[in-house]
Design an enzyme around this catalytic site. Structure first.
Site, PDB file in Angstrom:
ATOM      1  N   TYR A 151      57.574  70.744  30.087  1.00 45.45           N
ATOM      2  CA  TYR A 151      58.722  71.241  30.866  1.00 45.45           C
ATOM      3  C   TYR A 151      58.499  70.936  32.347  1.00 45.45           C
ATOM      4  O   TYR A 151      57.399  71.128  32.873  1.00 45.45           O
ATOM      5  CB  TYR A 151      58.887  72.763  30.692  1.00 45.45           C
ATOM      6  CG  TYR A 151      59.224  73.136  29.270  1.00 45.45           C
ATOM      7  CD1 TYR A 151      60.536  73.137  28.812  1.00 45.45           C
ATOM      8  CD2 TYR A 151      58.213  73.447  28.363  1.00 45.45           C
ATOM      9  CE1 TYR A 151      60.840  73.451  27.491  1.00 45.45           C
ATOM     10  CE2 TYR A 151      58.510  73.758  27.043  1.00 45.45           C
ATOM     11  CZ  TYR A 151      59.821  73.761  26.615  1.00 45.45           C
ATOM     12  OH  TYR A 151      60.118  74.064  25.308  1.00 45.45           O
ATOM     13  N   SER A 152      59.577  70.501  33.000  1.00 42.10           N
ATOM     14  CA  SER A 152      59.497  70.236  34.447  1.00 42.10           C
ATOM     15  C   SER A 152      59.511  71.545  35.216  1.00 42.10           C
ATOM     16  O   SER A 152      60.154  72.508  34.795  1.00 42.10           O
ATOM     17  CB  SER A 152      60.710  69.421  34.903  1.00 42.10           C
ATOM     18  OG  SER A 152      60.739  68.187  34.258  1.00 42.10           O
TER      19      SER A 152
ATOM     20  N   CYS B  90      67.292  62.825  36.091  1.00 42.70           N
ATOM     21  CA  CYS B  90      66.601  63.640  35.091  1.00 42.70           C
ATOM     22  C   CYS B  90      67.603  64.270  34.135  1.00 42.70           C
ATOM     23  O   CYS B  90      68.619  64.816  34.563  1.00 42.70           O
ATOM     24  CB  CYS B  90      65.785  64.727  35.780  1.00 42.70           C
ATOM     25  SG  CYS B  90      64.738  65.651  34.643  1.00 42.70           S
TER      26      CYS B  90
ATOM     27  N   GLU C 196      63.364  60.598  34.641  1.00 47.27           N
ATOM     28  CA  GLU C 196      62.681  61.467  33.671  1.00 47.27           C
ATOM     29  C   GLU C 196      63.758  61.881  32.673  1.00 47.27           C
ATOM     30  O   GLU C 196      64.522  62.808  32.931  1.00 47.27           O
ATOM     31  CB  GLU C 196      62.101  62.682  34.369  1.00 47.27           C
ATOM     32  CG  GLU C 196      61.275  63.511  33.436  1.00 47.27           C
ATOM     33  CD  GLU C 196      59.869  63.776  33.973  1.00 47.27           C
ATOM     34  OE1 GLU C 196      59.243  62.814  34.471  1.00 47.27           O
ATOM     35  OE2 GLU C 196      59.451  64.925  33.911  1.00 47.27           O
TER      36      GLU C 196
ATOM     37  N   TYR D 191      65.036  62.380  28.474  1.00 48.01           N
ATOM     38  CA  TYR D 191      64.592  62.611  27.089  1.00 48.01           C
ATOM     39  C   TYR D 191      65.765  62.592  26.152  1.00 48.01           C
ATOM     40  O   TYR D 191      66.841  63.039  26.511  1.00 48.01           O
ATOM     41  CB  TYR D 191      63.880  63.960  26.969  1.00 48.01           C
ATOM     42  CG  TYR D 191      62.675  64.062  27.841  1.00 48.01           C
ATOM     43  CD1 TYR D 191      61.499  63.404  27.494  1.00 48.01           C
ATOM     44  CD2 TYR D 191      62.714  64.783  29.018  1.00 48.01           C
ATOM     45  CE1 TYR D 191      60.386  63.484  28.303  1.00 48.01           C
ATOM     46  CE2 TYR D 191      61.594  64.874  29.839  1.00 48.01           C
ATOM     47  CZ  TYR D 191      60.432  64.224  29.470  1.00 48.01           C
ATOM     48  OH  TYR D 191      59.346  64.302  30.275  1.00 48.01           O
TER      49      TYR D 191
END
Ligand code: NAP
Length: 411
Positions: free
Chosen positions: A201-202, A369, A409, A411
């Protein structure tokens, strides 16, 4: 110049299962599909890997950077590696190969000329980024944090159950920078009876803490109840985190990440492009700037933020309270009743003049992101606004990557 290895010797590329956080970055980056995974491990196929090194800089933990000199015929196969819990030690080579003078053994970087590869973003941080610490706490030596806050940051009547979770580290050091991430070790075991792997987790808070001067940090976590295709799925770690109560203990590893970092020099501008929980690092960077708003050191902040509806946009209330001359906010809502569907890339095109002006300034860094799917759309939009301004996108794109000014970043 190093002499080549004898044909029977292979410098085998391996991934350390004890450090790897299974984030899939290496598999996505590998230009020749030499990396694969199962529910246990990510591994490199020795029959395909050509040592091009494309996967090494993007790996947030460094787990990817492991090498063993092997007799080629005895190289560790994919199936064997998938079963590993830890890396095997170095093996002695037979005399013919071992007799090589020490400086004939190539460094990993000498294996082959780096293959041209087209990662969309930079593999280096901005020149002025602060020094990041990584891997201070590992699967073997996790840190125990205490939950000091956990609350929902999306409308209670919406499907998006997104939580802001604050973890405190007490007296132990956990130095972080905006843009870095941590790993959470959920309790329990997987279907094979093995302890769960860490989930990444960021950080949503800046380097000096969720509360300035405190040894804590925050995360933005969406409760996962379905997979990307919409089928029912129970997110092991997201549900664990969203259900935590104050004073619960959590096992943490990390920090991770050495490139998705913000510039540290005065008057640096940030273009931040995010969807959903991908807003975590943008919140961290924005808060870093907000805390020094009176110093006159800040550059411009331009935010493109996508969510389904206003009520599903994490941190909507606090975000809208920020002064307009501090941050230029552009919300792309895709499912708001009575409004056309809009994505962040649509707004980048609408704000072409401002985007171009910032892109022309070498003090500007761009951060993207969130959902993987937006990567292509954002790159296309940046290309379009550049080309409309009479500039060559491929030259600018190369410069942005080389100078550590464009980071993804997703996903
Ligand atoms: P989401 O609610 O599914 O989507 C957010 C918005 O993005 C929606 O408006 C969605 O529109 C839109 N969108 C969908 N496809 C798009 C595309 N191709 N281009 C541009 N916009 C698009 O998002 P989420 O569930 O919060 O997911 C966020 C992602 O961030 C996850 O993949 C997560 O893994 C990742 N992430 C999380 C963290 C963290 O620390 N929590 C850190 C980094 C990244 P539609 O109406 O079309 O769905």
């Amino acid at each position: 110049m190093n002499a080549p290895l004898p044909a029977e010797v292979l410098k085998q590329h391996l991934i350390d299962p004890e450090i790897c956080i299974r984030c899939n970055t290496c598999e996505e980056t590998c230009p020749i599909k030499a990396i694969t995974h199962d529910s246990n491990n990510y591994v490199v196929d020795p029959d395909i890997c050509n040592g091009c090194m494309a996967c090494v800089p993007p790996c947030p933990t460094g787990a990817i950077d492991n090498w063993r000199l092997m007799v080629r015929a005895e190289a560790y196969g994919v199936q064997e590696q998938l079963g590993w819990e830890e890396l095997p030690g170095e093996k002695a080579l037979p005399e013919t190969a071992a007799a090589l003078p020490a400086d004939d053994v190539p460094a990993a970087t000498d294996l082959a000329a780096p293959a041209p590869f087209s990662a969309p973003g930079a593999t280096v941080p901005p020149w002025s980024a602060a020094h990041p610490y990584v891997n201070l706490y590992t699967h073997k030596t996790p840190m125990t944090a205490t939950v000091v806050g956990n609350y929902r940051v999306t409308g209670a009547d919406t499907e998006s159950d997104i939580h802001h979770i604050v973890l405190d580290f007490g007296e132990l050091p956990f130095p972080v920078l905006e843009g870095q991430s941590i790993g959470i070790l959920p309790p329990g075991v997987d279907a094979q009876g093995r302890p769960h792997h860490a989930r990444q987790y960021s950080l949503a808070s800046p380097r000096d803490g969720e509360r300035a001067g405190y040894n804590n940090l925050s995360l933005t976590v969406k409760r996962v109840t379905e997979d990307h295709a919409g089928a029912a799925a129970h997110g092991v770690c997201s549900n664990y985190l969203c259900d935590l109560a104050k004073n619960d203990k959590v096992q943490v590893i990390g920090p991770f990440g050495h490139t998705f970092l913000m510039p540290n020099h005065p008057r640096a501008n940030l273009i931040m492009i995010c969807t959903g929980t991908g807003s975590a690092p943008m919140r961290a960077m924005t808060e870093r700037y907000r805390r020094r708003i009176d110093t006159g050191e800040n550059g411009r902040l331009l935010l493109f933020f996508g969510a389904r509806t206003e009520r599903e946009l994490p941190y909507f209330g606090p975000l809208m309270k920020l002064p307009r001359d501090f941050i230029d906010i552009n919300l792309a809502l895709s499912r708001e009743t009575g409004q056309p569907k809009r994505y962040v890339q649509d707004l980048i095109r609408e704000r072409a003049a401002s985007v171009r002006e910032l892109l022309a300034d070498r003090n500007t860094c761009i951060y993207v992101c969130g959902l993987k799917g937006m990567e292509v759309g954002v790159l296309d939009a940046l290309r379009d606004v550049t080309v409309q301004g009479g500039q060559d996108w491929s030259i600018l794109h190369d410069a942005l990557r080389r100078e550590g000014r464009l980071h993804f970043e997703t996903y």
